[in-house]
Write a protein that holds these residues in place. Sequence first.
Motif, PDB file in Angstrom:
ATOM      1  N   GLU A 110       0.842  -1.199   0.000  1.00 28.67           N
ATOM      2  CA  GLU A 110       0.000   0.000   0.000  1.00 28.67           C
ATOM      3  C   GLU A 110       0.878   1.252   0.000  1.00 28.67           C
ATOM      4  N   LEU A 111       0.488   2.219  -0.782  1.00 27.06           N
ATOM      5  CA  LEU A 111       1.175   3.509  -0.799  1.00 27.06           C
ATOM      6  C   LEU A 111       0.866   4.265   0.489  1.00 27.06           C
ATOM      7  N   PHE A 112       1.876   4.907   1.073  1.00 27.00           N
ATOM      8  CA  PHE A 112       1.613   5.751   2.236  1.00 27.00           C
ATOM      9  C   PHE A 112       2.465   7.013   2.151  1.00 27.00           C
ATOM     10  N   ASP A 113       2.080   8.018   2.921  1.00 30.27           N
ATOM     11  CA  ASP A 113       2.795   9.293   2.912  1.00 30.27           C
ATOM     12  C   ASP A 113       4.019   9.195   3.812  1.00 30.27           C
ATOM     13  N   PHE A 114       5.170   9.467   3.245  1.00 28.67           N
ATOM     14  CA  PHE A 114       6.439   9.389   3.976  1.00 28.67           C
ATOM     15  C   PHE A 114       7.133  10.737   3.858  1.00 28.67           C
ATOM     16  N   HIS A 115       7.033  11.552   4.897  1.00 31.52           N
ATOM     17  CA  HIS A 115       7.606  12.911   4.876  1.00 31.52           C
ATOM     18  C   HIS A 115       7.180  13.683   3.629  1.00 31.52           C
ATOM     19  N   GLY A 116       5.906  13.535   3.276  1.00 28.50           N
ATOM     20  CA  GLY A 116       5.362  14.294   2.148  1.00 28.50           C
ATOM     21  C   GLY A 116       5.530  13.643   0.792  1.00 28.50           C
ATOM     22  N   VAL A 117       6.057  12.417   0.749  1.00 23.57           N
ATOM     23  CA  VAL A 117       6.299  11.722  -0.525  1.00 23.57           C
ATOM     24  C   VAL A 117       5.647  10.343  -0.464  1.00 23.57           C
ATOM     25  N   GLY A 118       4.941   9.959  -1.518  1.00 20.95           N
ATOM     26  CA  GLY A 118       4.360   8.622  -1.580  1.00 20.95           C
ATOM     27  C   GLY A 118       5.462   7.567  -1.596  1.00 20.95           C
ATOM     28  N   MET A 119       5.352   6.579  -0.707  1.00 23.97           N
ATOM     29  CA  MET A 119       6.356   5.508  -0.656  1.00 23.97           C
ATOM     30  C   MET A 119       5.687   4.194  -0.283  1.00 23.97           C
ATOM     31  N   ILE A 120       6.433   3.102  -0.430  1.00 25.23           N
ATOM     32  CA  ILE A 120       6.023   1.803   0.086  1.00 25.23           C
ATOM     33  C   ILE A 120       7.149   1.320   0.998  1.00 25.23           C
ATOM     34  N   LYS A 121       6.813   0.395   1.887  1.00 21.28           N
ATOM     35  CA  LYS A 121       7.781   0.028   2.934  1.00 21.28           C
ATOM     36  C   LYS A 121       9.053  -0.597   2.368  1.00 21.28           C
ATOM     37  N   GLU A 122       8.977  -1.168   1.156  1.00 22.04           N
ATOM     38  CA  GLU A 122      10.172  -1.756   0.537  1.00 22.04           C
ATOM     39  C   GLU A 122      11.284  -0.730   0.317  1.00 22.04           C
ATOM     40  N   PHE A 123      10.940   0.548   0.356  1.00 19.60           N
ATOM     41  CA  PHE A 123      11.936   1.600   0.149  1.00 19.60           C
ATOM     42  C   PHE A 123      12.158   2.464   1.393  1.00 19.60           C
ATOM     43  N   THR A 124      11.478   2.125   2.487  1.00 21.65           N
ATOM     44  CA  THR A 124      11.655   2.924   3.714  1.00 21.65           C
ATOM     45  C   THR A 124      12.105   2.091   4.914  1.00 21.65           C
ATOM     46  N   GLU A 125      12.000   0.755   4.822  1.00 18.44           N
ATOM     47  CA  GLU A 125      12.309  -0.109   5.971  1.00 18.44           C
ATOM     48  C   GLU A 125      13.773  -0.016   6.417  1.00 18.44           C
ATOM     49  N   ASN A 126      14.626   0.319   5.468  1.00 17.46           N
ATOM     50  CA  ASN A 126      16.072   0.369   5.766  1.00 17.46           C
ATOM     51  C   ASN A 126      16.547   1.824   5.879  1.00 17.46           C
ATOM     52  N   TRP A 127      15.654   2.719   6.287  1.00 15.72           N
ATOM     53  CA  TRP A 127      15.873   4.161   6.139  1.00 15.72           C
ATOM     54  C   TRP A 127      17.132   4.672   6.852  1.00 15.72           C
ATOM     55  N   ASP A 128      17.367   4.224   8.090  1.00 11.13           N
ATOM     56  CA  ASP A 128      18.538   4.720   8.828  1.00 11.13           C
ATOM     57  C   ASP A 128      19.834   4.369   8.106  1.00 11.13           C
ATOM     58  N   ASN A 129      19.896   3.147   7.583  1.00 16.46           N
ATOM     59  CA  ASN A 129      21.103   2.732   6.852  1.00 16.46           C
ATOM     60  C   ASN A 129      21.260   3.504   5.543  1.00 16.46           C
TER      61      ASN A 129
END
Length: 283
Positions: A8-27
Amino acid sequence: MEARPRPELFDFHGVGMIKEFTENWDNIQNFKARADDILIATYPKAGTTWVSYILDLLYFGHMGPDRQTSIPLHDRVPFLELCEPPLPLGTDLADKLPTTPRLIKTHLPVQFVPKSFWEQRCRVVYVARNAKDNAVSYFHFERMDSGMPEPGDWSTFLLNFMEGKMVFGSWYDHVNGWWEKKQIYSNFHYMFYEDLIECLHFVNKHFAPKERVKASATFDNMKQNKMTNYSTFDTMNQTISPFMRKGKVGDWKNHFTVAQNEQFDEDYKQKMKNPDLKFHYEI
């Protein structure tokens, strides 16, 4: 085997994202770029694979055919933000690249790029594609890739595209944001997909013979090449639509109705405020 649900698409700091591209965010944010890294950045479906392949050939074509026939392009040019088990993390693949320079690709909007790339003054190649062809290509990609949100029908998808409800956000924000960065960051080559179609004009004369690169990097040759066409990816059903579909300029005419085109043009005028950023919609 049961098909897994689409993300599912969700809002990530104002940008549409999916968890496959945000789960590793700190790294991702803490990624340590090196001064000789080359970052290849695009909005999705704007020529990333093509430019990645050309640069890989230019820098490492001399290593012989084994590299071209045995190592998939997505391992040679890792996708920085990818976090899709059981695949290795994009950041890990990039960290372990044995080549110099390291070629690393991203679809991140400019404000999400790890700071180390700017601090190290890395070279950046950004590829922008005209909005109409980009929308068509993205639609067919979402149809065939179950790792992406459900696109719906073409008219639904086109409205979402115009409203920026897409993975990696608005096309307008993306191409304009990177264009603005180019004005203040000198180690930057902003190029257009449409120019690639006309000629591989950025082929540097100091590298491999141009003709060999041109022949190998034609769209049709890459479409047949198992190392570049993503045929090994389980999430992609290439019977629905090939990952490398047409590689043409102007295919949008086969998809947009007259009414859709008029509506899109009107919307474009409102959102594309930068007079210096000009795209070709046919060749």
